[in-house]
Design an enzyme around this catalytic site. Sequence first.
Site, PDB file in Angstrom:
ATOM      1  N   ARG A 117     -17.768  23.600  61.670  1.00 29.43           N
ATOM      2  CA  ARG A 117     -18.728  23.099  62.650  1.00 29.43           C
ATOM      3  C   ARG A 117     -18.020  22.238  63.691  1.00 29.43           C
ATOM      4  O   ARG A 117     -17.852  22.646  64.834  1.00 29.43           O
ATOM      5  CB  ARG A 117     -19.841  22.296  61.940  1.00 29.43           C
ATOM      6  N   ASP A 118     -17.552  21.083  63.290  1.00 27.93           N
ATOM      7  CA  ASP A 118     -16.943  20.159  64.241  1.00 27.93           C
ATOM      8  C   ASP A 118     -15.647  20.720  64.811  1.00 27.93           C
ATOM      9  O   ASP A 118     -15.336  20.527  65.985  1.00 27.93           O
ATOM     10  CB  ASP A 118     -16.683  18.823  63.542  1.00 27.93           C
ATOM     11  N   HIS A 168     -16.683   9.515  58.848  1.00 32.54           N
ATOM     12  CA  HIS A 168     -16.146  10.637  59.615  1.00 32.54           C
ATOM     13  C   HIS A 168     -15.177  10.055  60.639  1.00 32.54           C
ATOM     14  O   HIS A 168     -15.598   9.448  61.621  1.00 32.54           O
ATOM     15  CB  HIS A 168     -17.306  11.365  60.311  1.00 32.54           C
ATOM     16  N   HIS A 218     -11.842  10.370  63.309  1.00 31.52           N
ATOM     17  CA  HIS A 218     -10.984  11.202  64.145  1.00 31.52           C
ATOM     18  C   HIS A 218      -9.611  10.544  64.215  1.00 31.52           C
ATOM     19  O   HIS A 218      -9.477   9.329  64.054  1.00 31.52           O
ATOM     20  CB  HIS A 218     -11.585  11.374  65.538  1.00 31.52           C
ATOM     21  N   CYS A 236     -15.123  16.201  70.289  1.00 28.62           N
ATOM     22  CA  CYS A 236     -16.461  16.291  70.859  1.00 28.62           C
ATOM     23  C   CYS A 236     -16.364  16.685  72.329  1.00 28.62           C
ATOM     24  O   CYS A 236     -15.718  15.985  73.121  1.00 28.62           O
ATOM     25  CB  CYS A 236     -17.188  14.955  70.728  1.00 28.62           C
TER      26      CYS A 236
END
Length: 310
Positions: free
Chosen positions: A16-17, A210, A212, A243
Amino acid sequence: MVQADTKAIVQEVGLRDGLQAAACTMPTKDKIRWIDAAYQAGVRHMEIASFVPPRLLPQMADAAEVVTYAKGYHDLVITALVPNEKGALNALAAGVHRIVVPISVSHAHSLANVHKTPAAMVEEFGKIRTLIANQKNPINLVAGLSTVFGCTLQGIVSLQAVCDIVEKCLEAGADIIALADTTGHATPLQVSQTIAAVKKIAGSKFTSMHFHDTRGMGLPNTLVALEHGIREFDASLGGLGGCPNAPGATGNVVTEDLVYMLESMGYATGIDLAKLVAMRDIIRQALPNEPLYGFIARAGIPISYPFIQS
């Protein structure tokens, strides 16, 4: 800090991400290969898709098909991201186990990402809670707070703003609170202070982080979260991700590196590291122009892995 026999959950979010930021769309057959390989490697939590209009995110056009396939693994926890009621209806129809709603603490990022203010997203979250309440099977609703540690569009995001959103999400019926460093701004001290503050509000409902790795702080921040009792972490194979509406935000924590660190510290993930590293070939073949990251894949798994001495 050895934690023998302590379980840690690594949720693979690359499907997904990771793929939402890819320049090309991964074919469905390769997503299925990814699911199969991850399951065989021991991964039991996957965030598989976003239920959004295909015209906005063509990488997720096959979301329902991919979720349907993943449901063939009966002990696999399937999560999907949905930004609104319509997406939630589609995700529920597909049969996901968890729905995560992206609620940005940053006003600027929220408008860029979902075209709604944070307050409007909390309202949408409440509507999705009502939808879930009518389901026969239990569905966990996750408040996925993004830009918690800073925003490339807005700049500083205050801890008070984070706490305010957490309180509102709990009032709206959140089962789980998850915090995301969407832009890679987080530092260990900031993570420590934020977790402590949110735990006072959310208690046992705050379970997931979560991170990064934009500035190389993904694993150090994970260590701090572990010290605060967090045991579920998102990661992406090969460090894919980012993103589209957060300029400069690069990929997620590399799943392979995270598993290596956790297992070497005595945390049981249930994941076979060698099989995980081998999975990178799926991405190389399906998306040959996407850069892959990760120290373990580059340097190799040492013969001492996992060396744990009590």
